[in-house]
Design a protein around this motif. Sequence first.
Motif, PDB file in Angstrom:
ATOM      1  N   THR A 162       0.844  -1.194   0.000  1.00  0.00           N
ATOM      2  CA  THR A 162       0.000   0.000   0.000  1.00  0.00           C
ATOM      3  C   THR A 162       0.878   1.243   0.000  1.00  0.00           C
ATOM      4  N   ASP A 163       0.275   2.364  -0.364  1.00  0.00           N
ATOM      5  CA  ASP A 163       0.889   3.694  -0.232  1.00  0.00           C
ATOM      6  C   ASP A 163       2.252   3.797  -0.914  1.00  0.00           C
ATOM      7  N   VAL A 164       2.337   3.376  -2.172  1.00  0.00           N
ATOM      8  CA  VAL A 164       3.591   3.513  -2.917  1.00  0.00           C
ATOM      9  C   VAL A 164       3.745   4.978  -3.325  1.00  0.00           C
ATOM     10  N   THR A 165       4.859   5.583  -2.939  1.00  0.00           N
ATOM     11  CA  THR A 165       5.048   7.022  -3.137  1.00  0.00           C
ATOM     12  C   THR A 165       6.484   7.316  -3.552  1.00  0.00           C
ATOM     13  N   ILE A 166       6.647   8.157  -4.575  1.00  0.00           N
ATOM     14  CA  ILE A 166       7.967   8.685  -4.924  1.00  0.00           C
ATOM     15  C   ILE A 166       8.167   9.966  -4.124  1.00  0.00           C
ATOM     16  N   ARG A 167       9.267  10.044  -3.388  1.00  0.00           N
ATOM     17  CA  ARG A 167       9.463  11.156  -2.463  1.00  0.00           C
ATOM     18  C   ARG A 167      10.634  12.047  -2.877  1.00  0.00           C
ATOM     19  N   ASN A 168      10.488  13.314  -2.483  1.00  0.00           N
ATOM     20  CA  ASN A 168      11.541  14.318  -2.650  1.00  0.00           C
ATOM     21  C   ASN A 168      11.824  14.604  -4.127  1.00  0.00           C
ATOM     22  N   VAL A 169      10.750  14.673  -4.913  1.00  0.00           N
ATOM     23  CA  VAL A 169      10.874  14.927  -6.349  1.00  0.00           C
ATOM     24  C   VAL A 169      10.805  16.427  -6.618  1.00  0.00           C
ATOM     25  N   THR A 170      11.681  16.915  -7.483  1.00  0.00           N
ATOM     26  CA  THR A 170      11.560  18.295  -7.953  1.00  0.00           C
ATOM     27  C   THR A 170      10.277  18.387  -8.766  1.00  0.00           C
ATOM     28  N   SER A 171       9.299  19.102  -8.244  1.00  0.00           N
ATOM     29  CA  SER A 171       7.950  19.002  -8.801  1.00  0.00           C
ATOM     30  C   SER A 171       7.567  20.157  -9.708  1.00  0.00           C
ATOM     31  N   TYR A 172       8.319  21.239  -9.709  1.00  0.00           N
ATOM     32  CA  TYR A 172       8.010  22.349 -10.606  1.00  0.00           C
ATOM     33  C   TYR A 172       9.177  22.561 -11.555  1.00  0.00           C
ATOM     34  N   LEU A 173       8.860  22.501 -12.857  1.00  0.00           N
ATOM     35  CA  LEU A 173       9.871  22.564 -13.903  1.00  0.00           C
ATOM     36  C   LEU A 173       9.498  23.645 -14.901  1.00  0.00           C
ATOM     37  N   ARG A 174      10.433  23.973 -15.748  1.00  0.00           N
ATOM     38  CA  ARG A 174      10.180  24.895 -16.856  1.00  0.00           C
ATOM     39  C   ARG A 174      10.840  24.315 -18.097  1.00  0.00           C
ATOM     40  N   MET A 175      10.063  24.203 -19.193  1.00  0.00           N
ATOM     41  CA  MET A 175      10.567  23.607 -20.429  1.00  0.00           C
ATOM     42  C   MET A 175      10.601  24.633 -21.548  1.00  0.00           C
ATOM     43  N   ASN A 176      11.686  24.651 -22.278  1.00  0.00           N
ATOM     44  CA  ASN A 176      11.788  25.430 -23.504  1.00  0.00           C
ATOM     45  C   ASN A 176      11.070  24.652 -24.601  1.00  0.00           C
ATOM     46  N   ILE A 177       9.978  25.194 -25.129  1.00  0.00           N
ATOM     47  CA  ILE A 177       9.184  24.443 -26.101  1.00  0.00           C
ATOM     48  C   ILE A 177       9.882  24.331 -27.449  1.00  0.00           C
ATOM     49  N   GLN A 178      10.981  25.059 -27.637  1.00  0.00           N
ATOM     50  CA  GLN A 178      11.713  24.951 -28.891  1.00  0.00           C
ATOM     51  C   GLN A 178      12.521  23.660 -28.975  1.00  0.00           C
ATOM     52  N   ASP A 179      13.161  23.272 -27.856  1.00  0.00           N
ATOM     53  CA  ASP A 179      14.047  22.106 -27.900  1.00  0.00           C
ATOM     54  C   ASP A 179      13.781  21.092 -26.793  1.00  0.00           C
ATOM     55  N   GLY A 180      12.801  21.347 -25.923  1.00  0.00           N
ATOM     56  CA  GLY A 180      12.458  20.393 -24.877  1.00  0.00           C
ATOM     57  C   GLY A 180      13.380  20.395 -23.683  1.00  0.00           C
ATOM     58  N   VAL A 181      14.332  21.316 -23.618  1.00  0.00           N
ATOM     59  CA  VAL A 181      15.235  21.388 -22.469  1.00  0.00           C
ATOM     60  C   VAL A 181      14.437  21.785 -21.229  1.00  0.00           C
ATOM     61  N   VAL A 182      14.672  21.048 -20.127  1.00  0.00           N
ATOM     62  CA  VAL A 182      13.911  21.248 -18.896  1.00  0.00           C
ATOM     63  C   VAL A 182      14.831  21.792 -17.810  1.00  0.00           C
ATOM     64  N   TRP A 183      14.356  22.817 -17.114  1.00  0.00           N
ATOM     65  CA  TRP A 183      15.078  23.368 -15.966  1.00  0.00           C
ATOM     66  C   TRP A 183      14.320  23.025 -14.695  1.00  0.00           C
ATOM     67  N   LYS A 184      15.061  22.636 -13.674  1.00  0.00           N
ATOM     68  CA  LYS A 184      14.443  22.336 -12.386  1.00  0.00           C
ATOM     69  C   LYS A 184      14.245  23.620 -11.585  1.00  0.00           C
ATOM     70  N   GLN A 185      13.129  23.668 -10.868  1.00  0.00           N
ATOM     71  CA  GLN A 185      12.877  24.729  -9.917  1.00  0.00           C
ATOM     72  C   GLN A 185      13.130  24.188  -8.507  1.00  0.00           C
ATOM     73  N   ASP A 186      12.905  24.972  -7.500  1.00  0.00           N
ATOM     74  CA  ASP A 186      13.327  24.609  -6.150  1.00  0.00           C
ATOM     75  C   ASP A 186      12.357  23.686  -5.419  1.00  0.00           C
ATOM     76  N   LYS A 187      11.092  23.730  -5.720  1.00  0.00           N
ATOM     77  CA  LYS A 187      10.099  23.043  -4.893  1.00  0.00           C
ATOM     78  C   LYS A 187      10.205  21.527  -5.014  1.00  0.00           C
ATOM     79  N   LYS A 188      10.067  20.830  -3.873  1.00  0.00           N
ATOM     80  CA  LYS A 188      10.070  19.371  -3.814  1.00  0.00           C
ATOM     81  C   LYS A 188       8.694  18.883  -3.373  1.00  0.00           C
ATOM     82  N   SER A 189       8.298  17.712  -3.891  1.00  0.00           N
ATOM     83  CA  SER A 189       6.991  17.151  -3.543  1.00  0.00           C
ATOM     84  C   SER A 189       7.084  15.633  -3.483  1.00  0.00           C
ATOM     85  N   ASP A 190       6.065  15.018  -2.863  1.00  0.00           N
ATOM     86  CA  ASP A 190       5.899  13.570  -2.861  1.00  0.00           C
ATOM     87  C   ASP A 190       4.768  13.217  -3.824  1.00  0.00           C
TER      88      ASP A 190
END
Length: 602
Positions: free
Chosen positions: A179-207
Amino acid sequence: MKIRNYMLIGLLPLCFTACQTDEIPVPPEGNGNTEQTPEEPGDSEDEPINEELLLGLNATLKNLVESRSGVINAWQTGNEIGLYTEDKNLKYTYNGSKWIAAEPYEVQKEQTVYAYHPYSENIRDMYLDIDVTKQEDVMYGQCVVTSDFPTAKPEMNHALSLVRVKILRDEYLGEGKVTDVTIRNVTSYLRMNIQDGVVWKQDKKSDIPIGGGYMLNDANPTVPEAILPPLYHPQDVSVSFKLDGKDMSYTFPSYHEWEAGKIYTYSIKIKGAYNGEVNKEDVPIDVEYWSQFGKTDDIVIREVDFSDFENQFSISTNHTQFGYDCYQNEGKPFGLFYTHWGSELFEGKVRFVFMQGSQIVEKFQPIDIKVQGDWDGKKIQCYVTAAPGTYQLVPLFQRKGESTWFKAIDYEQNGSPEEWMYEVKAPAPDNLPALRDILLEKEGDNTNFLAYRVPFNESFNVVYTLSNKGKKALKGEIKAVWEREFKLKSNSYRPGTQKQNTTNDVQWADEIGRVSVDIQPGIRYWKGIMECKITKYYKSPTDSNGTGYATPALHLYWKPEGSSEWTLLRLDADYLFNNNYQGADVWDETLNYINLILSDWN
């Protein structure tokens, strides 16, 4: 006694065993997309629209994958894609058969269109903000449109990674509810350049919860999964779950790399505690099948002399570390090295038989071989039914298309027929356990292709699983012996293995650890741990070229309470002897020894 115990909760250590990286397979042709038209415009006082110039959409998906999470493997009604071109952010919605534009847009010239999913009205400076907790498949693509070809046909690429978690019962004996399978401490807010798909991580973490409420089933496991950011190093990212109400967790290795558009499957095996009962796959030998398989063949042996060049083989012993003794009505792996002296391809079979003099006493099943003027080695699982006694193990060869068999022309190095003698003993008594597996605790695995290094005069731990076929009480001692001997009845090597013009080529059989064992009735498999230390130093044995050879082996020996006799713990490979097992060579399915060398050896 220094014993490192990786238990997480009570008696449940968690062991990561495999991470498999898959390229996501390319989808079949025909995904239901057709050239799209916008919604019919309503009454308007604006200039009339030239429908031939309307920007349409026919997006294809790259690297589709069957998935249980938010990954898109075929366009579904309601999917929304954004097309960004000439500072316009246009929304297209899939209605089940085609893409519908929220507003018309005329293509007046050649221009680049940037496609992205999911659509957002808040695109700024070509960047898309991503909330990973929504578990949406984020994609990007681009193409060029013109007034002559106004339909955009971008190939959509996955910008994030897919991580799957397969939890396996393995040694665990409990009910097995997850029960309760959870991925923890994931960088949950990102920003992607729609031209090339490059993703930058933001600071917030989530489960991120990804599933649960299922039973462990190794034959058909449930595999929860999550869409996660592509990470060069998944620092401090973990998966947690409850197993029968107990908290468990596993931290993904920080040296791993998750690439965009790829699947990463982690298999987590639940290990039992040391010095206690564990679960193991228990498939008894299919006696009826193996009592007949290969044993009823009609074998005619013909002579091969030195004029029959293409059928000449020389042989030497191999895999003798499994031990000298055999037991009636049990399986045992036998091995050989062979050298083909011909110049043309030899394609055919090799098999073992037990012989006494010129008489074949027992036959074992053949396997296919191909060799051309070279050497090779084989190991074959053999089910022994011969009456107690001493027999010569004889390899026989057969060329494809022929009915007769022949022996090797000679033995390699200083080999002799005596080296191929094996003693078959009466069926093993109930108070003689076997070894299901053995490994170094720090390694977590064991293969006969590697020699494992340990430091001189420092403690290390050996983990082993006893097989108690009779499920009777077992009480006695186990000792670990580090040995390198060249003897006819050796559990390491035969005399013919020893080479000439060698360095430091000494023999030894040193006890390096000992424990007491007290197993209660009814236990089939029991997992133990032993502290070992090599206190007598040897230099690395090398051949005439300075290469190490005849690697020392670590074996475990058993002495029951009230006895003074030590007996090698033989291999229990019964689960290989069922009629569903069709493998030819049995290499690393399981071992009853460890190849062990000192850390400072070359």
